[in-house]
Scaffold this active site. Structure first.
Site, PDB file in Angstrom:
ATOM      1  N   ASP A   7      -0.748  -2.601   4.628  1.00  0.00           N
ATOM      2  CA  ASP A   7      -1.367  -1.555   3.822  1.00  0.00           C
ATOM      3  C   ASP A   7      -0.531  -0.302   3.712  1.00  0.00           C
ATOM      4  O   ASP A   7       0.175   0.094   4.642  1.00  0.00           O
ATOM      5  CB  ASP A   7      -2.754  -1.243   4.367  1.00  0.00           C
ATOM      6  CG  ASP A   7      -3.730  -2.353   4.022  1.00  0.00           C
ATOM      7  OD1 ASP A   7      -3.962  -2.564   2.816  1.00  0.00           O
ATOM      8  OD2 ASP A   7      -4.204  -3.044   4.955  1.00  0.00           O
ATOM      9  N   GLU A  24     -14.179  -5.777  -3.419  1.00  0.00           N
ATOM     10  CA  GLU A  24     -13.489  -6.341  -2.262  1.00  0.00           C
ATOM     11  C   GLU A  24     -13.606  -5.281  -1.177  1.00  0.00           C
ATOM     12  O   GLU A  24     -13.219  -4.119  -1.403  1.00  0.00           O
ATOM     13  CB  GLU A  24     -12.014  -6.574  -2.636  1.00  0.00           C
ATOM     14  CG  GLU A  24     -11.175  -7.144  -1.534  1.00  0.00           C
ATOM     15  CD  GLU A  24      -9.680  -7.112  -1.884  1.00  0.00           C
ATOM     16  OE1 GLU A  24      -9.319  -6.553  -2.954  1.00  0.00           O
ATOM     17  OE2 GLU A  24      -8.883  -7.618  -1.096  1.00  0.00           O
TER      18      GLU A  24
END
Ligand SMILES: Cc1ncc(COP(=O)(O)O)c(C=O)c1O
Ligand SMILES: Cc1ncc(COP(=O)(O)O)c(C=O)c1O
Lengths: 257, 423, 423, 257
Positions: free
Chosen positions: D53, D42
């Protein structure tokens, strides 16, 4: 007293309280009362510090004392009265001071049928047996004073002692009307004492009250302050006597209704 | 238990000896306190004061108002206190603190307000110092839509503003006493404009207001038979609740001011004992303040029911109505005498008594607050002190007793007393 | 209803759209608020924060503690208020004021203290201003025998001594903030020894204490999912109680600070509506203070959950964490944002909002106190204001609606607010 | 992706996340990973303000940007990789800026099988249909990112859309381990999606975690921050390569246990 209060019969008693030695109280007045229908008399002994008496009877005591009443004169006065039924009312405290036996023999000598000590069971419960004993010795009928605040067990026990009658003080003190549902209290007491004669008093003045009492189960009533208030008026002419007579008749009528 | 009982219990017919009647001072030939009772109290209350009935029906409206304050109140178990004391005893407490006004006082206040309303009385008046009674009455009057006038000793009025605010919120008029609304008050203020007041003066003002105004009656927070009668709702509920959990009380404890919460709590049990011997091993312990030690050091004599001397004399344990107890936080225990029925039972040896100092009691309160998380009123803390002592006794002797006490009120409006001492 | 429910209800799985996750500030590459969460909160609470479960079991110990505070709490009917307003509406209120600490806050405080204890945490710390939350936590810590440290803004510490005393009675340590026990505090005190403090500073002090001390965790009174989860005990009980009396709510009202009491009250109903269309005509109304009008005038954006900015950002209606609301009595409603789930439901149009001024609200409080006899907390009074408006509406339109509101807490320790205005 | 995740078969997937353009990421590393057992990759597109994140991936983004990463270079890099399975990870926000259709065609050109927008359903739920439509147009497989806070109804609906897989973000942000009972959450999600392939990720770094996930019903795991933390070390000698290899093997073993 059993002769006019045989329990089972429905004959009802009108008793009047008077303070012995009160100058308002004399043979004349007593005659009027007797003739108008009073069945029995209760004579109070005047004293300086009565425990449960209201202002009217207190005033009557004071008049008696100021008038020079002594125990001797009082008993003499009572002995002289030609009355079928009379009892003495006084505090056990007072009698104890004199000596219970001695006091009771005075009572007997005065021709009274009994003596009612309103404080006997309240302040001298332990002396109940002694009281009964002495009554027996002096051929006096035991009479018990109770209030609506008496223990039910005690009331039942008193009934079992077969007194001449039980005197239920309806109010907290003589002559002082409080908003107490007397019919309920009488009914409850009646339920406890079977057919022991029950006389009720304190602050009864009106025929309607008498009717309530009788309906609730009283065998008779005692009128005190109401009569004393009447006879202690200044004016004592024929109108007064008529009033007094009518008043008694109205009470008597209510009693027998 | 879902519903409060529908009757109150009157112990008078079950007493071991006749209750001495109220009296006037023997040597007062002019003024009869007994005669003025009907000027002071609603008729039905006086009727209850002298009723020969054992069970007095609670009117539907009062029952409703009881439900509204959360009756039946919970009977809680103080498991954490048991653990803290490491005692084999079980400790239960009846939570009279949960009502809006914060104490058991509301049980009688509601009844008194109801009867007043029923008799078309426009206003009830009373005195208060610490304010528990005043707030209970103010609450009750709000509930029955009648006016309420509270004479609050000026010192409390100034020092306990929250209680005053609470009463006012309930719609009561609160006057610092002495006030300029009565002769008594005006005269005192003339002499000393910032007079701190006293309970006696406040009572005098309330009584004067009744005497002078048709449609105003006096309400009273303890001592009278009818007050204790109303409070028996506490004990009747407790009895049922204990039955439901299969418990028998070995020891029952309550604090004693005039005696109403303690009596209301124990009388149904004492009555059963007197009638049929049940609870004959139960110990009943009334706890007072050493500041007003009428039960432990007082005399059993006739004394006026109020410090002002307007009420008839009753036969009671008393330190004398002129005794001035030192100021204590538990203002509700400063009362000079114990209700007549309770006094009689103490005299007969059916009830034990104990007295503690403020310091001892504050410690007990602190423990309870910390351990159980509920803040007791200073009055209630006296009962707690005794409970702790009994539980400790049980630990030493390894006895699994069931101790039940009346948690008469919360101390949320008295927190300042801990403040002074917590720091 | 005899027992509280044995699970809490998590609305997250039933929401009409995904709940935006917590976030760190996008441009902060150094410090992650999400990363420090495990330093701040007991693990099980964080687990609850992110659980996919719809029903979360209430541990037996917490259930016990719920029983101890009187759960299930009564659902009362305000018959007297109905009559006073002459409305055909029926008004019910859920009594969260009856717990020892006086508000609904204790429902989550007990759970947080329990999990902390279970994880061997020695101390919980938090901030408080008005003190409702601080007292609830202090109470809960006492119940689970762990230490409690409360940073109380110095201004409240000095002005609200009773709340401080209450917390101390429960065994909590209460420090005026800024304090000299943290770097943050010390620095501020150096500049200004009598610094009045702020909620932001107090939070910073609490968080610093957690970060620096192993075994100390932070407790939070609103906003987080797990807090709202714990509060659903209110709504679950209410639902059952309404069922028992055969009522369906037409209107449900609660006040909104961070949203925990309102959410806890309505979420079980909203959840049913979202799942199976029940209660689809019920109106849910959250009421805030005009002093902090996040729902009625705020933006739906990401903002820190706390005014200090130590917690992650959550998507909420907010007036911004730097907004300084004017001082109001209802300190619990000064919070700058509304819990994310509640915000989402407002955004989706499932929940109505309203805002009132302090004056409007005090009037409503006064009415309720007078008529129902129970003193509402200033926060709770906002809900009452709305209820009165709705009931009046019902009178005008002759609608027999059933209105139910959350009585989140009592105002007995806030009586001073009435004092200023009663005179 | 259907070839190695046919739903019914019990084959399990180890996917690795890497930030495209991060200088730590190169063919060498990818080869080691592939050879050691990584099934799929990914690739994240670096950006200045990533929403969900954690610090490790943020640092990786920063490195990539500082290294001069551009979208063009990134897609070129991916096209050059000889990998069976690769997908793109980026924010829908970001793709919208470029134009969704345009962005998706880039993805297609880069030989990726799909693109995962973690914010699609959270912030752009209304554009779900559009996403699916464009996927179809570009022959890309739809993939859905969900969290444990997703509505159950929506999760059920997503499964009905037959995505290549559903990606469950286990934590609140990448690489940030929170004390969440992931096995419970996976089990619940699995109960909702039937046999739709379920990959789980965020803060997985240990074999034991993988075992928990698989036991709870995950078909595969995605490892991101843990790998990036490893490959961003200064020291990249043979010991490093050996470690990396062993680490992947241990993960793979846990996955297949
Ligand atoms: C909380 C509380 N408990 C007890 C008492 C004592 O009164 P009593 O003995 O009549 O119950 C009071 C009186 O004010 C009180 O407020
Ligand atoms: C009594 C009361 N009600 C309501 C609130 C508002 O908080 P929340 O919206 O989280 O219930 C508070 C907060 O302190 C409070 O004390």
């Amino acid at each position: 007293m059993h002769d006019f209060l045989p329990g089972t019969s429905k004959e009802r008693v009108l008793m009047v309280y008077l303070t012995a030695g009160d100058p308002c109280v004399n043979g004349n007045i007593i005659n009027i009362l007797s003739e108008s229908g009073v069945d029995a008399f209760e004579f109070g002994i005047p004293m300086a510090k009565p425990k449960y008496d209201g202002l009217v009877i207190k005033a009557s005591y004071r008049r008696a004392l100021e008038n020079g009443a002594t125990l001797e004169k009082i008993f003499q006065f009572m002995r002289d009265l030609n009355l079928d039924h009379k009892i003495i009312f006084t505090y056990f405290d007072y009698a104890k001071n004199i000596g219970i036996e001695k006091f009771m023999s005075y009572v007997q000598n005065a021709g009274a049928e009994g003596v009612l000590f309103p404080d006997l069971l309240i302040d001298y419960l332990d002396e109940l047996d002694k009281y009964i004993e002495i009554c027996k010795q002096c051929s006096l009928e035991p009479i018990f004073f109770i209030t609506s605040s008496f223990p039910h067990n005690l009331i039942i026990k008193l009934a079992r002692l077969k007194p001449a009658f039980i005197y239920l003080g309806l109010m907290a003190s003589t002559g002082t009307l409080l908003p107490i549902t007397i019919s309920r209290n009488i009914r409850i007491i009646r339920g406890l004492i079977g057919d022991t004669p029950l006389l009720v008093g304190f602050a009864i003045s009106k025929p309607s009250q008498i009717m309530d009492c009788v309906r609730a189960g009283a065998d008779g009533v005692i009128i005190g302050s109401a009569i004393i208030r009447l006879i202690s008026q200044e004016e004592r002419g024929s109108a007064f006597r008529e009033n007094l007579r009518n008043y008694i008749i109205s009470l008597k009528r209510a009693l027998e209704a | 238990m879902h519903d409060p009982p529908n009757y109150w219990y009157n112990i008078v017919p079950d007493l071991p000896r006749p209750l001495p009647p109220p009296r006037d001072p023997e040597d007062d030939y002019i003024f009869s306190r007994i005669e003025i009772l009907p000027k002071l109290f609603p008729s039905e209350l006086l009727d209850q004061e002298f009723t020969a009935e054992r069970y007095v029906q609670i009117p539907a409206e009062v029952l409703d108002s009881y439900r509204r304050i959360g009756r039946p109140t919970p009977l809680a178990r103080a498991v954490r206190l048991e653990r803290f004391l490491d005692t084999p005893a079980k400790i239960y407490f009846k939570r009279e603190d949960l009502s809006p006004a914060g104490s058991h006082k509301v049980n009688t206040a509601l009844a008194q307000a109801y009867y007043a309303k029923k008799e078309n009385i426009q206003m009830l008046t009373t005195e208060t110092s610490a304010g528990q009674w005043g707030s209970a009455l103010a609450y009750a009057c709000a509930m029955f839509n009648i006016k309420c006038l509270v004479f609050m000793t000026r010192s409390s009025y100034l020092q306990k503003p929250y209680r005053k605010t609470l009463m006012k919120l309930y719609g009561a008029e609160v006057l610092p006493s002495p006030s300029d609304c009565t002769d008594v008050g005006r005269n005192l203020l003339k002499e000393r404009p910032e007079h701190p007041g006293s309970l006696g003066i406040a009572i005098s003002e309330a009584v004067e207001t009744c005497m002078k105004n048709e449609g105003v009656k006096y309400a009273i927070g303890s001592v009278m038979n009818f007050v204790l009668l109303h409070q028996t709702v506490i004990g009747l509920e407790t009895m049922k609740q204990l039955e439901e959990i299969g418990e028998k009380p070995d020891i029952m404890v309550g604090c004693v001011g005039g005696g109403s919460n303690f009596a209301g709590f124990i009388f149904p049990f004492v009555g059963k004992r007197l009638r049929d011997g049940e609870f004959k091993d139960t110990r009943f312990i009334g706890v007072e303040s050493k500041a007003s030690p009428k039960m432990t050091e007082g005399k059993y004599v006739y004394e006026h029911g109020d410090t002002a001397g307007y009420l008839p004399m009753l036969k009671m344990y008393t330190v004398g109505r002129n005794y001035v107890p030192p100021p204590i936080h538990a203002a509700g225990l400063r009362y000079h005498a114990v209700a007549p029925t309770l006094s009689l039972l103490i005299r007969e040896g059916l009830i034990e008594t104990a007295a503690y100092t403020q310091e001892e009691v504050l410690d007990a309160a602190r423990t309870f607050a910390r351990v159980e998380g509920i803040i007791p009123a200073p009055e209630t803390s006296h009962a707690i002190k005794q409970v702790i002592i009994e539980a400790q006794q049980c630990r030493r002797r390894n006895l699994q007793k069931t101790i039940v006490f009346c948690f008469s009120g919360h101390g949320l409006l008295d927190l300042s007393i801990f403040e002074e001492h917590t720091e």
